[in-house]
Design a protein around this motif. Structure first.
Motif, PDB file in Angstrom:
ATOM      1  N   GLY A 147       0.788  -1.226   0.000  1.00 34.74           N
ATOM      2  CA  GLY A 147       0.000   0.000   0.000  1.00 34.74           C
ATOM      3  C   GLY A 147       0.816   1.270   0.000  1.00 34.74           C
ATOM      4  N   LYS A 148       2.136   1.167   0.149  1.00 31.74           N
ATOM      5  CA  LYS A 148       2.971   2.351   0.251  1.00 31.74           C
ATOM      6  C   LYS A 148       4.044   2.355  -0.842  1.00 31.74           C
ATOM      7  CE  LYS A 148       2.478   2.803   5.282  1.00 31.74           C
ATOM      8  NZ  LYS A 148       3.198   2.859   6.575  1.00 31.74           N
ATOM      9  N   GLU A 149       4.601   3.534  -1.067  1.00 35.53           N
ATOM     10  CA  GLU A 149       5.701   3.664  -2.007  1.00 35.53           C
ATOM     11  C   GLU A 149       6.993   3.227  -1.320  1.00 35.53           C
ATOM     12  OE1 GLU A 149       7.918   7.487  -3.664  1.00 35.53           O
ATOM     13  OE2 GLU A 149       6.014   7.161  -4.739  1.00 35.53           O
ATOM     14  N   VAL A 150       7.653   2.251  -1.906  1.00 37.11           N
ATOM     15  CA  VAL A 150       8.909   1.730  -1.363  1.00 37.11           C
ATOM     16  C   VAL A 150       9.964   1.854  -2.459  1.00 37.11           C
ATOM     17  CG1 VAL A 150      10.100  -0.254  -0.365  1.00 37.11           C
ATOM     18  CG2 VAL A 150       7.661   0.094   0.094  1.00 37.11           C
ATOM     19  N   ILE A 151      11.030   2.581  -2.177  1.00 36.57           N
ATOM     20  CA  ILE A 151      12.067   2.824  -3.187  1.00 36.57           C
ATOM     21  C   ILE A 151      13.403   2.305  -2.675  1.00 36.57           C
ATOM     22  CG2 ILE A 151      13.318   4.584  -4.497  1.00 36.57           C
ATOM     23  CD1 ILE A 151      10.818   6.288  -4.472  1.00 36.57           C
ATOM     24  N   ASP A 152      13.999   1.423  -3.452  1.00 38.73           N
ATOM     25  CA  ASP A 152      15.343   0.882  -3.190  1.00 38.73           C
ATOM     26  C   ASP A 152      15.480   0.344  -1.766  1.00 38.73           C
ATOM     27  OD1 ASP A 152      16.181   1.372  -5.738  1.00 38.73           O
ATOM     28  OD2 ASP A 152      17.223   3.231  -5.280  1.00 38.73           O
ATOM     29  N   GLU A 153      14.520  -0.489  -1.381  1.00 41.79           N
ATOM     30  CA  GLU A 153      14.644  -1.151  -0.087  1.00 41.79           C
ATOM     31  C   GLU A 153      15.681  -2.262  -0.188  1.00 41.79           C
ATOM     32  OE1 GLU A 153      11.835  -3.995   2.635  1.00 41.79           O
ATOM     33  OE2 GLU A 153      11.106  -1.966   2.227  1.00 41.79           O
ATOM     34  N   ALA A 154      16.670  -2.250   0.696  1.00 41.34           N
ATOM     35  CA  ALA A 154      17.743  -3.244   0.664  1.00 41.34           C
ATOM     36  C   ALA A 154      17.274  -4.525   1.346  1.00 41.34           C
ATOM     37  CB  ALA A 154      18.985  -2.698   1.351  1.00 41.34           C
ATOM     38  N   ILE A 155      17.362  -5.644   0.627  1.00 45.65           N
ATOM     39  CA  ILE A 155      16.989  -6.949   1.168  1.00 45.65           C
ATOM     40  C   ILE A 155      18.259  -7.601   1.699  1.00 45.65           C
ATOM     41  CG2 ILE A 155      15.826  -9.117   0.706  1.00 45.65           C
ATOM     42  CD1 ILE A 155      14.122  -6.549   0.317  1.00 45.65           C
ATOM     43  N   LYS A 156      18.354  -7.718   2.992  1.00 42.59           N
ATOM     44  CA  LYS A 156      19.601  -8.175   3.610  1.00 42.59           C
ATOM     45  C   LYS A 156      19.874  -9.658   3.345  1.00 42.59           C
ATOM     46  CE  LYS A 156      19.378  -4.736   7.308  1.00 42.59           C
ATOM     47  NZ  LYS A 156      19.333  -4.492   8.775  1.00 42.59           N
ATOM     48  N   ASP A 157      18.816 -10.446   3.160  1.00 44.76           N
ATOM     49  CA  ASP A 157      18.990 -11.888   2.986  1.00 44.76           C
ATOM     50  C   ASP A 157      19.336 -12.239   1.543  1.00 44.76           C
ATOM     51  OD1 ASP A 157      17.932 -12.902   5.713  1.00 44.76           O
ATOM     52  OD2 ASP A 157      16.350 -11.561   5.009  1.00 44.76           O
ATOM     53  N   LYS A 158      20.008 -13.362   1.376  1.00 42.13           N
ATOM     54  CA  LYS A 158      20.212 -13.924   0.051  1.00 42.13           C
ATOM     55  C   LYS A 158      18.890 -14.514  -0.431  1.00 42.13           C
ATOM     56  CE  LYS A 158      23.279 -17.002  -2.542  1.00 42.13           C
ATOM     57  NZ  LYS A 158      24.385 -17.992  -2.469  1.00 42.13           N
ATOM     58  N   THR A 159      18.572 -14.344  -1.701  1.00 42.78           N
ATOM     59  CA  THR A 159      17.271 -14.767  -2.219  1.00 42.78           C
ATOM     60  C   THR A 159      17.432 -15.715  -3.403  1.00 42.78           C
ATOM     61  OG1 THR A 159      17.176 -12.771  -3.596  1.00 42.78           O
ATOM     62  CG2 THR A 159      16.080 -12.681  -1.457  1.00 42.78           C
ATOM     63  N   ASP A 160      16.378 -16.523  -3.627  1.00 45.68           N
ATOM     64  CA  ASP A 160      16.365 -17.466  -4.756  1.00 45.68           C
ATOM     65  C   ASP A 160      15.590 -16.916  -5.939  1.00 45.68           C
ATOM     66  OD1 ASP A 160      17.866 -19.571  -3.647  1.00 45.68           O
ATOM     67  OD2 ASP A 160      16.138 -20.269  -2.509  1.00 45.68           O
ATOM     68  N   TRP A 161      14.509 -16.210  -5.656  1.00 46.48           N
ATOM     69  CA  TRP A 161      13.708 -15.677  -6.759  1.00 46.48           C
ATOM     70  C   TRP A 161      13.023 -14.377  -6.362  1.00 46.48           C
ATOM     71  CZ3 TRP A 161       8.699 -15.336  -5.143  1.00 46.48           C
ATOM     72  CH2 TRP A 161       8.170 -16.323  -4.315  1.00 46.48           C
ATOM     73  N   VAL A 162      12.662 -13.631  -7.395  1.00 44.84           N
ATOM     74  CA  VAL A 162      11.918 -12.381  -7.243  1.00 44.84           C
ATOM     75  C   VAL A 162      10.710 -12.459  -8.164  1.00 44.84           C
ATOM     76  CG1 VAL A 162      11.951  -9.885  -7.518  1.00 44.84           C
ATOM     77  CG2 VAL A 162      13.985 -11.063  -6.692  1.00 44.84           C
ATOM     78  N   ALA A 163       9.549 -12.071  -7.661  1.00 46.86           N
ATOM     79  CA  ALA A 163       8.313 -12.147  -8.447  1.00 46.86           C
ATOM     80  C   ALA A 163       7.662 -10.782  -8.532  1.00 46.86           C
ATOM     81  CB  ALA A 163       7.349 -13.154  -7.828  1.00 46.86           C
ATOM     82  N   PHE A 164       7.313 -10.386  -9.753  1.00 49.86           N
ATOM     83  CA  PHE A 164       6.473  -9.218  -9.978  1.00 49.86           C
ATOM     84  C   PHE A 164       5.045  -9.753 -10.084  1.00 49.86           C
ATOM     85  CE2 PHE A 164      10.042  -6.599 -12.216  1.00 49.86           C
ATOM     86  CZ  PHE A 164      10.694  -6.490 -10.997  1.00 49.86           C
TER      87      PHE A 164
END
Length: 644
Positions: free
Chosen positions: A249-266
């Motif tokens: 619900g909010k505008e989020v710009i360049d939030e750093a994801i500290k964890d290692k990730t396997d996938w990203v979904a739009f």
């Protein structure tokens, strides 16, 4: 809850509603605010355009220098003609461009588009266009010793072209190439391998990663913009397990994801574009989600800036998988099995089933029942009715227990009135409560026995609140007057927003709220028959709060899916039918005679109370002693004052 608490809550509600109405801007203020917002937006757009133009000019200048230098890397790949190629199967149709060598358009077959207007036209009504080149881009950036290479600037040569395979190659120089190989499976999964040849000496020794920049303005695919927007989220999967998402619900710009990730979904409500890395994306990926306006035809603007491992020697290819398809729980489980990475990707988490308790209910009960019923190829409206009926059958023993507890209290009401009539003063309420509990104990009745079954049923309502809006099987399914169970069913629409209501009235929402009012009347009558003394007075105040809830539900659920409102309507209908049946089949005289018999048995063989009843009695006795002690001290103080 006493009378003062109820009055307090009512006053708070009145103040909040009145304050909201009073502070609602006038038409002139709204026009002025609109003008100011337009000016601010124009200034922001001009600033952004100026920044973008300056950046494009810098890139163009750098590009021109590269074009003039015939010895630079990928000199021959910086110019060329755009050609497009299509990989397709029965499920998807993916269009590739020779410039950038990525998917620039994804069409999902078998799902009817809803013809939502977008900036550059209208959506395909026969299929769902997930994205095209006007709103989606994907680029890979390599840092060499000389310069940064962006694949979006390169023209690739295609080869090995079939309906399911294509290879793109860009020449960096003599014997130096960058290759992307694509393989489309039989469903929604696209595999890609990226590697370089003969370029090991061009990279810095410490260079072991590539940068990825993925952008997409997610299209509005469904009729209800606000409802769909609630479920449109940039979601990612942590390598150590579990998924998370940016605030929807909010505008989020360049939030750093500290964890290692396997996938990203739009992700939007029913469809997703997912990028999966074989080696995983590194920590501190930057992710952006910007909500779009209702009239734009888009839900959100997403961006993910990622890093993943890269072998500059070319011995090990960087591997990716892409999923372009529906958010279907069972299908996503199948896609994970088809993945070549052998990871626990938890792709099914793209279908949100609620918080842990509600997820367990939906995961291990609702899904299996839903799968069984949909496998029978019956109308989805009937499926919702059957699920509701099954849930009512399973909870019927608890509902009956709750009702019988209330019925026992109802038939004992004359005896309670007689036993407590001497405690009419406000200071006698403690004694009155103790007298009531003692009377209940004589007949083996627990006032709390009717509460627990009601509390047990609440998680089911909340679980269905999470399940129904995410069930893609309801999308486009009609039932009775409802054209689409996955979105609202307007009985009346208009072209402007009304505060708290929106631009339509949903018929199923109205039915749900009316049914809620009628059910409230029925339950209030039942509870009124068992209330004694001050409790009856409090119930008169409480009923206003109970009637206020359906009104609040109307403003909340008017924009929700017709399937969810229909489920709640049917659930209330069955609840009312069960209550009416129990009331008609309960003989008060026989029930009272049974309680009298139990009273005589308890009187002949008294049993010591245990459990919660015993603890409540102990607490009441302590409170009684404290009150008596306080009263004694007050009497002593009064005597001393009179003696003085």
């Amino acid at each position: 809850m006493d009378k003062n608490n109820i009055i307090g809550f009512l006053l708070i509600a009145v103040v909040l509603i009145g304050f909201s109405w009073y502070n609602q801007p006038s038409a002139e203020e709204q026009r002025a605010a609109f003008v100011q917002d337009s000016i601010a937006q124009s200034k922001k757009s001009l600033s952004e355009n100026a920044t973008r133009i300056a950046q494009q000019q810098r890139q163009q200048t750098a590009r021109q220098k590269v074009l003039e230098d015939t010895t630079s890397l990928f000199y021959n790949a910086l110019t060329g003609n755009v050609r497009r190629f299509v990989l397709k199967n029965k499920r998807v149709e993916l269009t590739f461009s020779t410039k950038g060598a990525t998917v620039e358009k994804a069409i999902i077959k078998g799902y009817v588009g809803h013809n939502i207007k977008v900036k550059n036209g209208a959506a395909d009504q026969k299929n769902v266009t997930l994205f095209d080149e006007t709103n989606q881009s994907l680029s890979y950036i390599f840092s060499t010793k000389e310069a940064n290479i962006n694949t979006a600037d390169l023209y690739f040569e295609p080869s090995n072209i079939t309906d399911s395979t294509i290879t793109f190659t860009a020449k960096a120089g003599e014997g130096q190439t960058l290759t992307m190989k694509y393989l489309l499976g039989s469903d929604y999964l696209l595999r890609m391998q990226m590697s370089v040849q003969g370029m090991a000496g061009l990279f810095a020794p410490s260079m072991q990663t590539i940068d990825i920049d993925w952008k997409d303005k997610v299209r509005q695919q469904e009729r209800g913009f606000s409802f769909e927007n609630r479920y449109a989220t940039l979601t990612y999967h942590k390598t150590e397990g579990g998924t998370d998402y940016l605030n929807e619900g909010k505008e989020v710009i360049d939030e750093a994801i500290k964890d290692k990730t396997d996938w990203v979904a739009f992700k939007n409500q029913f469809f997703s574009a997912v990028m999966i890395s074989g080696s995983g994306f590194q920590e501190n990926a930057l992710m952006t989600s910007i909500p779009q306006s209702k009239a734009s035809g888009y839900l959100k603007e997403y961006q993910a800036r990622l890093k993943t491992s890269f072998d500059p020697t070319g011995k090990q290819a960087s591997e990716f998988e892409f999923y372009y398809g529906p958010n279907d729980f069972r299908l996503l489980q199948k896609m994970e099995k088809e993945s070549h990475f052998g990871k626990d990707l938890q792709l099914q988490r793209l279908v949100y089933l609620g918080w842990p308790l509600f997820r367990i209910i939906n995961r291990w009960f609702t899904l299996y029942v839903f799968d069984f019923l949909t496998g029978m190829n019956i109308n989805m409206g009937i499926v919702l009715i059957l699920i509701t009926l099954l849930l009512k059958l399973l909870t019927y023993p608890m509902v009956k227990k709750s009702y019988m507890s209330s019925a026992k209290m109802r038939v004992l009401k004359p005896k309670l009135d007689e036993a407590t009539k001497q405690f009419d003063k406000p200071e006698d309420q403690m004694q009155k409560q103790q007298a009531m509990m003692a009377e209940y104990a004589k007949y083996g009745v627990s006032p709390l026995s009717g509460c627990l079954p009601t509390l047990i049923q609440a998680p089911i309502w909340i679980a269905m609140f999470n399940f129904v809006p995410n069930a893609i099987q309801l999308r486009g399914e009609s039932f009775l007057w409802i054209n689409d169970l996955s979105t609202y069913d307007p009985v009346w629409e208009w072209n402007h927003n009304i505060w708290l209501i929106g631009d339509h009235l949903s018929l199923t929402c109205i039915l749900f709220c009316v049914a809620n009012v009628l059910y409230t009347v029925m339950t209030m009558r039942q509870q009124k028959d068992q209330m004694v003394g001050q409790q009856a007075d409090q119930m008169k105040m409480m009923q206003w709060m109970m009637f206020l809830m359906p009104v609040m539900f109307f403003f909340m659920f008017n924009d929700y899916s017709a399937g969810l409102n229909f489920y709640y309507f049917v659930s209330l209908f069955f609840s009312a039918a069960i209550m009416w049946t129990l009331r008609k089949t309960t003989n008060d005289k026989k029930l009272l005679a049974l309680l009298e018999k139990r009273y005589q048995e308890n009187k002949a063989n008294p049993k010591k109370q245990s459990g919660l009843a015993a603890r409540l009695q102990a607490i009441q006795e302590i409170q009684k002693k404290q009150q008596e002690e306080l009263h004694r001290k007050q009497e002593e103080l009064n005597k001393k004052k009179r003696g003085l």
